[in-house]
Write an enzyme that holds these catalytic residues in place. Structure first.
Site, PDB file in Angstrom:
ATOM      1  N   HIS A 215       0.669  -1.418   0.009  1.00  0.00           N
ATOM      2  CA  HIS A 215       0.164  -0.028   0.089  1.00  0.00           C
ATOM      3  C   HIS A 215       0.983   1.451   0.162  1.00  0.00           C
ATOM      4  O   HIS A 215       2.085   1.196   0.165  1.00  0.00           O
ATOM      5  CB  HIS A 215      -0.945  -0.101   1.277  1.00  0.00           C
ATOM      6  CG  HIS A 215      -0.269   0.029   2.554  1.00  0.00           C
ATOM      7  ND1 HIS A 215       0.069  -1.255   2.994  1.00  0.00           N
ATOM      8  CD2 HIS A 215       0.083   0.927   3.418  1.00  0.00           C
ATOM      9  CE1 HIS A 215       0.913  -0.746   4.147  1.00  0.00           C
ATOM     10  NE2 HIS A 215       0.770   0.529   4.296  1.00  0.00           N
ATOM     11  N   ASP A 217       0.666   4.863   2.001  1.00  0.00           N
ATOM     12  CA  ASP A 217       0.000   5.663   2.896  1.00  0.00           C
ATOM     13  C   ASP A 217      -0.626   6.914   2.427  1.00  0.00           C
ATOM     14  O   ASP A 217      -1.606   6.999   3.051  1.00  0.00           O
ATOM     15  CB  ASP A 217       1.177   5.932   3.831  1.00  0.00           C
ATOM     16  CG  ASP A 217       1.818   4.919   4.661  1.00  0.00           C
ATOM     17  OD1 ASP A 217       1.253   3.731   4.511  1.00  0.00           O
ATOM     18  OD2 ASP A 217       2.832   5.111   5.404  1.00  0.00           O
ATOM     19  N   HIS A 273       4.978   0.091  -0.083  1.00  0.00           N
ATOM     20  CA  HIS A 273       5.611  -0.901   0.809  1.00  0.00           C
ATOM     21  C   HIS A 273       4.514  -1.762   1.488  1.00  0.00           C
ATOM     22  O   HIS A 273       3.295  -1.883   1.276  1.00  0.00           O
ATOM     23  CB  HIS A 273       6.092  -0.010   2.172  1.00  0.00           C
ATOM     24  CG  HIS A 273       5.156   0.787   2.934  1.00  0.00           C
ATOM     25  ND1 HIS A 273       4.778   2.052   2.420  1.00  0.00           N
ATOM     26  CD2 HIS A 273       4.373   0.420   4.116  1.00  0.00           C
ATOM     27  CE1 HIS A 273       3.905   2.524   3.476  1.00  0.00           C
ATOM     28  NE2 HIS A 273       3.702   1.544   4.208  1.00  0.00           N
ATOM     29  N   ARG A 283       5.446  -9.166  17.200  1.00  0.00           N
ATOM     30  CA  ARG A 283       6.206  -8.191  16.686  1.00  0.00           C
ATOM     31  C   ARG A 283       5.563  -6.750  17.166  1.00  0.00           C
ATOM     32  O   ARG A 283       4.393  -6.659  16.847  1.00  0.00           O
ATOM     33  CB  ARG A 283       6.204  -8.093  15.079  1.00  0.00           C
ATOM     34  CG  ARG A 283       6.765  -6.861  14.391  1.00  0.00           C
ATOM     35  CD  ARG A 283       6.379  -7.155  13.022  1.00  0.00           C
ATOM     36  NE  ARG A 283       7.353  -6.240  11.902  1.00  0.00           N
ATOM     37  CZ  ARG A 283       6.847  -5.030  11.746  1.00  0.00           C
ATOM     38  NH1 ARG A 283       5.589  -4.283  12.081  1.00  0.00           N
ATOM     39  NH2 ARG A 283       7.343  -4.127  10.632  1.00  0.00           N
TER      40      ARG A 283
END
Ligand SMILES: *[C@@H]1O[C@H](CO)[C@@H](O)[C@H](O)[C@H]1NC(C)=O
Ligand SMILES: *[C@@H]1O[C@H](CO)[C@@H](O)[C@H](O)[C@H]1NC(C)=O
Length: 304
Positions: A215, A217, A273, A283
């Site tokens: 996507h 941002d 990204h 994570r």
């Protein structure tokens, strides 16, 4: 990559002068050169080929301690579709990584804020978020407002010191971005969503759990101009998979999370990204977003 041909070229010209008497020697040198070129070529292709089908380059390894790495890239036209704010709207685009602005201890304290907050909720799928600004917290297949849901009890969960550290970290990240892109820190505003994420390998239950899609941002959230991530756990130690990937036409460039590492980039399609799926472990990260438009600015979180 320049080392191979350059070295060969010099050998070639010095060998030329004495070709007559040194024929066997030159043959040996040529063989040695070809062997070393093959070895260098092999090493290069080995370090460029990752687990993906295509070409993968590692921008930041977990084991490295990066002072400040910055790569400038041409800006996309995404910013033209929005009101421009001179001195803030990107004219210089790129991406950077630094391990030098947030210490490991600070990042551990920030992670404990995320752990405490997220322990109150959590998604049924593998990706949970906590937004201290709006109060949004994943719970099952939905979100609740942490401040409304838990009321005054929230003061037993978070302290003033937690929020002061959060503000200080935000401020340092903002200054680093402003410095890298040659703008004034005061011309940027924190924007939403700015949130903690906790990801493990539990299967996605709703689209909110699907963090791995590529996507842009600024396309997803029109207000974004600069995006940053502060990693709160260590790649390959706390979790496997979960690398951040810039998807360029020629290659994928990955950042391996490291506790305290900050990565930042301009939010347009020059920085398409994705995040690799997390295979094991948990994570933690925080996404800190900035806009140039004061109308889209938000304040730092405050304890109710
Ligand atoms: C980058 O990664 C994607 C998804 O993993 C893959 O489809 C694509 O071919 C890769 N691109 C390059 C240039 O290697
Ligand atoms: C993974 O995350 C889910 C959703 O937040 C949680 O229910 C589950 O217990 C976690 N699993 C592990 C092994 O931590």
């Amino acid at each position: 990559m320049a080392a191979g041909p350059d070295r060969g070229g010099r050998r070639h010209s010095s060998a030329k002068k004495s070709r007559g008497q040194q024929e066997p020697r030159w043959g040996w040198l040529k063989a040695a050169f070809l062997l070393s070129a093959a070895a260098i070529g092999g090493l290069l292709s080995w370090s460029y080929l990752g687990t993906e089908d295509g070409v993968t380059e590692v921008l930041a390894r977990h084991s490295e301690n990066l002072q400040d790495k910055f790569i400038e890239i041409p800006c996309s036209e995404d910013y033209d579709g929005h009101k421009r704010f001179e001195g803030c709207t990107p004219r210089k685009c790129g991406r950077g990584v630094t391990d030098a602005i947030i210490t490991r201890e600070e990042a551990e304290r920030i992670r404990r804020i995320a752990e405490r907050g997220l322990s109150l909720g959590g998604s049924d799928g593998g990706a949970s978020i906590l937004d201290l600004h709006s109060g949004a917290l994943s719970l099952g297949k939905h979100f609740v407002n942490l401040y409304r849901y838990f009321g005054d009890k929230i003061q037993d969960i978070f302290t003033e010191e937690d929020f002061a550290l959060y503000r200080d970290v935000r401020r340092r990240v903002q200054q680093r971005i402003a410095q890298a892109f040659g703008i004034h820190s005061a011309s940027m505003y924190l924007t939403k969503p700015t949130f903690f994420s906790r990801i493990n390998n539990t299967e996605a239950k709703t689209t909110h759990d699907e963090y791995w899609h590529p996507h842009v941002d600024k396309v997803t959230y029109g207000s974004f101009d600069y995006t940053s991530l502060l990693y709160l756990s260590d790649y390959a130690e706390d979790f496997g998979g979960g690398q951040f990937v810039f998807m360029d036409a020629s290659s994928n460039k990955t950042i391996e999370p490291r506790i305290g590492r900050v990565s930042f980039f301009t939010s347009g399609s020059e920085n398409l990204h994705r995040v690799e799926k997390v295979h094991w472990g948990t994570r933690y990260a925080i996404t800190i977003s900035f806009t140039c438009n004061p109308d889209h600015g938000i304040g730092d979180p405050v304890l109710p």
